[in-house]
Design a protein around this motif. Structure first.
Motif, short mmCIF file in Angstrom:
data_model
loop_
_atom_site.label_atom_id
_atom_site.label_comp_id
_atom_site.label_asym_id
_atom_site.label_seq_id
_atom_site.Cartn_x
_atom_site.Cartn_y
_atom_site.Cartn_z
N ILE A 80 4.81 29.09 -10.48
CA ILE A 80 6.25 27.53 -9.99
C ILE A 80 5.95 26.73 -11.02
CG2 ILE A 80 6.52 25.97 -8.12
CD1 ILE A 80 5.03 27.66 -6.70
N ILE A 81 7.15 26.14 -12.37
CA ILE A 81 6.84 25.56 -13.23
C ILE A 81 8.01 24.37 -12.49
CG2 ILE A 81 7.70 25.10 -15.38
CD1 ILE A 81 6.86 27.73 -16.00
N ALA A 82 7.09 23.45 -12.94
CA ALA A 82 7.59 21.82 -12.29
C ALA A 82 8.99 20.94 -13.65
CB ALA A 82 7.14 20.94 -12.36
N VAL A 83 9.76 21.19 -12.80
CA VAL A 83 10.58 20.92 -14.27
C VAL A 83 10.90 19.03 -13.57
CG1 VAL A 83 13.03 21.47 -15.20
CG2 VAL A 83 11.98 23.12 -14.41
N THR A 84 11.11 18.35 -14.57
CA THR A 84 10.66 16.89 -13.83
C THR A 84 10.89 15.58 -15.44
OG1 THR A 84 8.96 15.28 -13.03
CG2 THR A 84 8.22 16.87 -13.87
N ALA A 85 11.51 14.50 -15.19
CA ALA A 85 11.62 13.37 -15.98
C ALA A 85 9.80 12.84 -16.22
CB ALA A 85 12.44 13.01 -15.79
N ALA A 86 9.42 12.94 -15.42
CA ALA A 86 7.71 13.19 -15.50
C ALA A 86 6.70 12.68 -16.79
CB ALA A 86 6.60 13.45 -13.84
N SER A 87 6.27 12.09 -16.99
CA SER A 87 5.50 12.02 -18.49
C SER A 87 4.23 12.52 -18.48
CB SER A 87 4.72 10.55 -18.35
OG SER A 87 3.46 10.28 -17.40
N GLU A 88 3.87 13.26 -19.05
CA GLU A 88 2.64 14.03 -18.76
C GLU A 88 1.17 13.55 -18.38
OE1 GLU A 88 1.13 15.91 -22.83
OE2 GLU A 88 3.07 15.64 -23.93
N HIS A 89 1.30 12.11 -18.45
CA HIS A 89 0.43 11.63 -17.42
C HIS A 89 0.47 11.56 -16.40
CE1 HIS A 89 -2.58 9.24 -16.46
NE2 HIS A 89 -2.20 7.74 -16.05
N GLU A 90 1.72 11.63 -15.76
CA GLU A 90 1.94 11.82 -14.18
C GLU A 90 2.14 13.29 -13.46
OE1 GLU A 90 5.35 8.51 -12.77
OE2 GLU A 90 5.36 9.87 -14.89
N ALA A 91 2.25 13.82 -14.55
CA ALA A 91 1.83 15.48 -14.74
C ALA A 91 0.52 15.98 -14.55
CB ALA A 91 2.86 15.73 -15.55
N GLU A 92 -0.17 14.93 -14.94
CA GLU A 92 -1.90 15.80 -14.58
C GLU A 92 -1.79 16.17 -13.92
OE1 GLU A 92 -4.13 12.42 -16.23
OE2 GLU A 92 -3.50 12.77 -18.80
N SER A 93 -1.55 15.49 -12.22
CA SER A 93 -2.21 16.59 -11.29
C SER A 93 -1.13 17.11 -10.96
CB SER A 93 -2.13 15.20 -10.27
OG SER A 93 -0.77 14.53 -10.17
N PHE A 94 -0.87 17.95 -11.16
CA PHE A 94 0.17 18.82 -10.90
C PHE A 94 -0.75 19.74 -10.91
CE2 PHE A 94 5.40 17.00 -12.50
CZ PHE A 94 4.87 16.55 -11.59
N PHE A 99 1.69 23.78 -9.05
CA PHE A 99 2.16 24.16 -10.01
C PHE A 99 1.25 24.65 -10.97
CE2 PHE A 99 3.87 20.46 -7.85
CZ PHE A 99 5.29 21.27 -7.75
N SER A 100 1.77 26.25 -11.86
CA SER A 100 1.69 26.92 -12.43
C SER A 100 1.39 25.67 -14.36
CB SER A 100 2.30 27.87 -13.23
OG SER A 100 2.37 28.89 -11.86
N ALA A 101 2.71 24.99 -14.51
CA ALA A 101 2.74 24.74 -15.54
C ALA A 101 3.92 23.36 -15.10
CB ALA A 101 2.97 25.03 -16.45
N PHE A 102 4.27 22.37 -16.43
CA PHE A 102 5.18 22.34 -15.79
C PHE A 102 6.13 21.59 -17.56
CE2 PHE A 102 3.20 18.19 -17.81
CZ PHE A 102 4.22 17.65 -18.51
N CYS A 103 7.65 20.97 -17.66
CA CYS A 103 8.78 20.95 -18.17
C CYS A 103 9.23 19.97 -17.74
CB CYS A 103 9.59 22.41 -18.37
SG CYS A 103 10.18 22.24 -19.73
N GLN A 104 8.97 19.01 -19.86
CA GLN A 104 9.49 17.81 -19.60
C GLN A 104 11.14 17.52 -19.06
OE1 GLN A 104 7.45 15.41 -21.73
NE2 GLN A 104 7.50 13.47 -20.29
N LYS A 105 11.76 16.98 -18.54
CA LYS A 105 13.10 17.51 -18.40
C LYS A 105 14.10 15.71 -19.52
CE LYS A 105 15.54 17.98 -13.46
NZ LYS A 105 15.92 17.51 -12.30
N PRO A 106 15.01 15.76 -20.58
CA PRO A 106 16.02 16.80 -20.80
C PRO A 106 15.50 17.83 -20.76
CG PRO A 106 16.33 15.70 -22.14
CD PRO A 106 14.89 14.55 -21.41
N VAL A 107 15.68 19.36 -20.69
CA VAL A 107 15.06 20.22 -21.06
C VAL A 107 15.10 21.05 -21.78
CG1 VAL A 107 15.16 23.09 -20.21
CG2 VAL A 107 14.47 21.16 -17.98
#
Length: 119
Positions: A80-94, A99-107
């Motif tokens: 499950i990949i989070a697709v979000t406008a969150a910053s890398e810092h915010e995504a550290e807890s994903f 979540f398996s990973a995250f991808c920042q928007k815009p993709v």
């Protein structure tokens, strides 16, 4: 991850994001499924066998974090990949949220494809 032949659930409350990601996935040979909120995503996962989920975080009714927790509680082990406008810092807890990973928007689809190849 080679996308050809894979079933990918795209979860986002934005019709344009659903359309764009779905189109790009189809161009790579994947079969996209769609859900406009977390509740619909949970329903889709219960009735389909997906190879991957692209999950928006901020959605009305049921957000991506709650949906991911519920999907993980069903013992679903697909990425499950989070697709979000969150910053890398915010995504550290994903990762702790399932979540398996995250991808920042815009993709950036090339970046997303690289990310998918790691999962």
């Amino acid at each position: 991850m080679e996308l050809r032949g894979k079933k990918v659930l795209v979860v986002d409350d934005s019709e344009s994001t659903l359309f764009i990601l779905g189109y790009l996935l189809e161009q790579e040979g994947a079969t996209p499924g769609y859900a406009e909120n977390g509740f619909k995503a949970i329903e889709q996962v219960q009735s389909n066998n997906y190879d991957l989920i692209l999950m928006d975080i901020q959605m009305p009714e049921c957000d991506g974090i709650e949906a991911t927790k519920q999907i993980r509680s069903m013992q679903v082990c697909i990425p499950i990949i989070a697709v979000t406008a969150a910053s890398e810092h915010e995504a550290e807890s994903f990762p702790q949220m399932g979540f398996s990973a995250f991808c920042q928007k815009p993709v950036d689809f090339d970046e997303l494809k690289q990310l998918l190849s790691n999962h």
